[in-house]
Design an enzyme around this catalytic site. Structure first.
Site, short mmCIF file in Angstrom:
data_model
loop_
_atom_site.label_atom_id
_atom_site.label_comp_id
_atom_site.label_asym_id
_atom_site.label_seq_id
_atom_site.Cartn_x
_atom_site.Cartn_y
_atom_site.Cartn_z
N GLU A 297 9.16 30.36 33.63
CA GLU A 297 9.37 30.42 32.18
C GLU A 297 10.23 31.61 31.78
O GLU A 297 11.12 31.50 30.94
CB GLU A 297 8.02 30.48 31.44
N GLY B 277 17.43 4.67 8.95
CA GLY B 277 17.12 5.99 9.49
C GLY B 277 16.02 5.92 10.51
O GLY B 277 15.39 4.87 10.68
N PRO B 278 15.79 7.04 11.21
CA PRO B 278 14.76 7.05 12.24
C PRO B 278 13.38 6.80 11.65
O PRO B 278 13.18 6.96 10.43
CB PRO B 278 14.84 8.46 12.82
N LYS C 54 11.26 6.17 4.43
CA LYS C 54 11.94 5.01 3.84
C LYS C 54 10.97 4.22 2.95
O LYS C 54 11.31 3.86 1.84
CB LYS C 54 12.52 4.12 4.95
N THR D 190 10.86 8.80 8.37
CA THR D 190 11.65 9.70 7.54
C THR D 190 11.43 9.44 6.05
O THR D 190 12.09 10.04 5.22
CB THR D 190 13.16 9.55 7.85
P1 ADP Z 1 9.33 5.22 7.34
O1 ADP Z 1 9.13 4.09 6.40
O2 ADP Z 1 10.69 5.82 7.26
O3 ADP Z 1 8.95 4.95 8.76
P2 ADP Z 1 7.25 6.39 5.78
O4 ADP Z 1 7.84 6.32 4.43
O5 ADP Z 1 6.25 5.35 6.11
O6 ADP Z 1 8.36 6.39 6.88
O7 ADP Z 1 6.64 7.83 5.99
C1 ADP Z 1 5.47 8.06 6.70
C2 ADP Z 1 4.76 9.26 6.16
O8 ADP Z 1 5.49 10.44 6.43
C3 ADP Z 1 4.60 9.24 4.65
O9 ADP Z 1 3.43 8.62 4.28
C4 ADP Z 1 4.59 10.71 4.29
O10 ADP Z 1 3.28 11.23 4.41
C5 ADP Z 1 5.44 11.34 5.37
N1 ADP Z 1 6.82 11.60 4.91
C6 ADP Z 1 7.93 11.10 5.47
N2 ADP Z 1 9.02 11.56 4.84
C7 ADP Z 1 8.61 12.34 3.85
C8 ADP Z 1 9.28 13.10 2.82
N3 ADP Z 1 10.61 13.12 2.72
N4 ADP Z 1 8.51 13.79 1.96
C9 ADP Z 1 7.17 13.78 2.06
N5 ADP Z 1 6.49 13.08 2.98
C10 ADP Z 1 7.18 12.38 3.88
#
Ligand code: ADP
Length: 624
Positions: free
Chosen positions: A434, A210-211, A216, A214
């Site tokens: 605008e 995923g982007p 992961k 999100t």
């Molecule tokens: P990725 O690994 O997909 O790049 P992360 O898991 O590191 O993303 O997410 C970064 C931050 O974004 C997390 O520490 C959290 O604070 C926030 N976050 C992202 N997705 C969620 C979610 N579904 N619910 C709550 N917080 C989220």
């Protein structure tokens, strides 16, 4: 094992060079040492030297006499002191000897050995130790390792245990499908026997795609948290940023540690850093290390049985670039999409993060979530934090709805640029521009309602913007809606043409977006009659903005370009027509915006649907 020998070899070379240097120094110093040689002689001999007047310097101590002979300053002579030799001093004086207290006492051979050999060796050993530590730090992060134990190549896989991190599924808002998918793994880790009885094999690896931002990483941690098992985490880039072969060794070590701690979760973030497709014949250059690491990973994954309790989760936002060997059955054979959150997901994520800050009671998170269309979880977390920061900046105790709205605008368009002063004329042009967007949007069906129009410049460079917010989730977009969007984008420039009969540079961003949309309609969505349903572009990196590469002949490309121009121009004409037909409203709202600088969607709609005021006068009192 080459990589483990390499640092040892370096150290060995260091020792050899140091020893040679020490030897040379000692050899060079030998004459000086010899010069200091001490020779004991009898009292007779001493008296003879005295009589012959050969003594150049003499030093009488409490129990011995130390002297040197004329013409020989390399040897120090020593003899005992005779108690009753009263005329000694006179005789020495008469012989011409010089009384001195500076004939240096020679150090013992043992001390000289210590000083010339043992001490330097100790210093060398210390230097080598420090050097080794530095090298280890560079390779393994801050890992402390004992000297000389051959600890090189040990991975610095960190161990996360539930109590230290404590993330649960309930902390991850939205992403219901992903959670459901991973729940099975949690259950397996809780009770593997249930699966073993039937003979079901758990997938060894699960790929979270995923982007960025999100959640992961969060999901992987939550699996470990829910199952209450250790969590090993390492980023793909951590494997490859060192010497060739080190990555493979780290993989080996990571899996060794994981198997010792099973059941457990191993999480490899950014797996594309090592898992990219291998290329033929790249034994030279930078790819070598990556490929060795990947090969090792594949070997390790094949090396353990599905039911050992080690589950590997990996995350990537470029799944299409992964080597097929990684995704074949028996390796990362389960793929869990972790998509950008939908409206409900965004609202939930905002609420989860808002719990961590103090907010006023009346914040409408649904509205905020609608405004933040397309934002990832990480961006939403950032929006909440920005809101809290803004409240502090304004000396308030809690963040309110306007803090959230402003922080979305900050994330979208940057901070307000307070010191950017537009001339009146520029302000008027931006105002028309605008309102042009807003009016063209409002006069067509299938466009999102206008939420806000502002002409306050932003640090991102935007001189103003019109914010449109969808009411609901939107998964499918029709051709008519896309055309309306292109018309809306051209509306800004069209308004400048209608009012000022000239155009400005302010539309460059709109032009870019309109062109991209028009091109996508033709090359990707099959919405152009002359091409039909033919894919003319291949899209890669779909989670990172999407790079499109043309997949057609040069003639077709020329034709596409022509069609793009025609499509955008048609919508531009439509926008011009809408604005000409509604010129009075355009003027009225633009003047109003010029005065107020920011107007809400409701204000906009009120003026738009209001019956015209007295001819020649608008509600805001500005004479037309
Ligand atoms: P990725 O690994 O997909 O790049 P992360 O898991 O590191 O993303 O997410 C970064 C931050 O974004 C997390 O520490 C959290 O604070 C926030 N976050 C992202 N997705 C969620 C979610 N579904 N619910 C709550 N917080 C989220």
């Amino acid at each position: 094992m080459d990589e483990e020998k390499r640092p040892k070899k370096t150290l060995l070379t260091f020792y050899i060079i140091a020893l040679i240097v020490l030897l040379l120094i000692n050899l060079a110093l030998t004459p000086a040492i010899e010069r200091q040689r001490v020779q004991e002689v009898g009292y007779n001999e001493f008296m003879q030297y005295t009589e012959e007047g050969k003594i150049s310097q003499v030093q009488i101590e409490s129990n011995k006499i130390v002297f040197q002979l004329e013409g020989d300053d390399t040897t120090i002579y020593e003899t005992g002191l005779m108690d009753n030799d009263y005329g000694l001093v006179d005789r020495l004086y008469n012989s011409g000897a010089e009384f001195s207290s500076e004939i240096v006492e020679q150090t013992s051979p043992f001390v000289s050995f210590l000083v010339s050999w043992v001490l330097p060796l100790l210093v060398i050993w210390l230097l080598a130790y420090l050097l080794q530590k530095r090298m280890m730090k560079a390779m393994n992060g801050a890992d402390a390792m004992s000297f000389g134990t051959g600890g090189f190549g040990r991975s610095n896989a960190r161990v996360y245990v539930k109590s230290s991190d404590g993330i649960k599924f309930s902390d991850v808002a939205g992403e219901e499908e992903a959670k459901e998918n991973l729940q099975e793994i949690v259950e397996y880790l809780h009770d593997p026997s249930k699966y073993k009885e039937i003979g079901a094999q758990m997938p060894k690896g699960v790929l979270l795609v995923g982007p960025p931002g999100t959640g992961k990483t969060m999901l992987a941690k939550a699996v470990a948290g829910e199952a209450n098992v250790p969590f090993f985490s390492m980023s793909g880039s951590e494997f490859v940023e060192m010497f060739v072969g080190m990555g493979a060794s780290k993989v080996r070590d990571l899996f060794k540690q994981a198997k010792e701690k099973a059941p457990c979760i191993v999480f490899i973030d950014e797996i594309d850093a090592i898992g990219q497709k291998r290329t033929a014949g790249s034994s030279y250059g930078g790819n070598d290390e990556r490929e060795q690491t990947l090969n090792q990973l594949l070997t390790e994954m094949d090396g353990f049985e599905g039911n050992t309790g080690v589950i590997i989760l990996a995350a990537t936002n470029r799944p299409e670039s992964l080597d097929p060997a990684l995704t074949r059955p028996g390796r990362f054979d389960r793929r869990v999409p972790v998509e950008l959150p939908d409206l409900k997901g965004r609202e939930d994520i905002l609420k989860v993060h808002a719990k961590k800050i103090r907010i006023t009671d009346n914040v409408d998170f649904n509205k905020i979530a609608r405004m933040a269309a397309g934002a990832s979880g990480a961006e939403l977390a950032n929006i909440v934090n920005e809101a809290a920061l803004r409240a502090v900046r304004n000396h308030r105790k809690a963040a309110n709805e306007s803090d959230f709205e402003e922080s979305i605008e900050v994330v979208i368009a940057g901070y307000q640029k307070k010191n950017k002063i537009l001339t009146d004329k520029e302000k008027m042009i931006v105002s028309y521009h605008e309102v042009g967007h807003a009016l063209v949007a409002a006069m067509q069906t299938g466009t999102a309602p206008v939420q806000k129009i502002t002409i306050i410049p932003r640090t991102s460079g935007a001189l103003g913007y019109t914010m449109q917010v969808e009411q609901d989730n939107h998964y499918l977009v029709s051709k008519e809606e896309l055309l309306a969007e292109i018309a809306t984008l051209t509306g800004g420039r069209a308004a400048e043409e209608v009012e000022f009969n000239s155009i400005s540079t302010g539309a460059s961003n709109d032009i870019e977006k309109a062109t991209r949309l028009a091109r996508q309609m033709i090359t990707q969505y099959g919405m152009d009659d002359s091409f039909g349903m033919v894919a003319l572009e291949n899209v890669t990196n779909q989670y990172l903005g999407g790079d499109a590469t043309l997949a057609c002949s040069p003639e077709t490309q020329t034709k596409i370009d022509r069609q793009v121009v025609a499509l955008v121009e048609k919508q531009h004409q439509k926008a011009l027509q809408i604005l000409k037909d509604n010129k009075r409203k355009l003027d009225e709202i633009a003047q109003y915006l010029y005065q107020k600088e920011t107007i809400t969607g409701e204000e906009f709609m009120t003026i738009l649907i209001r019956k015209d005021a007295l001819p020649g006068k608008t509600e805001s009192g500005v004479v037309e």
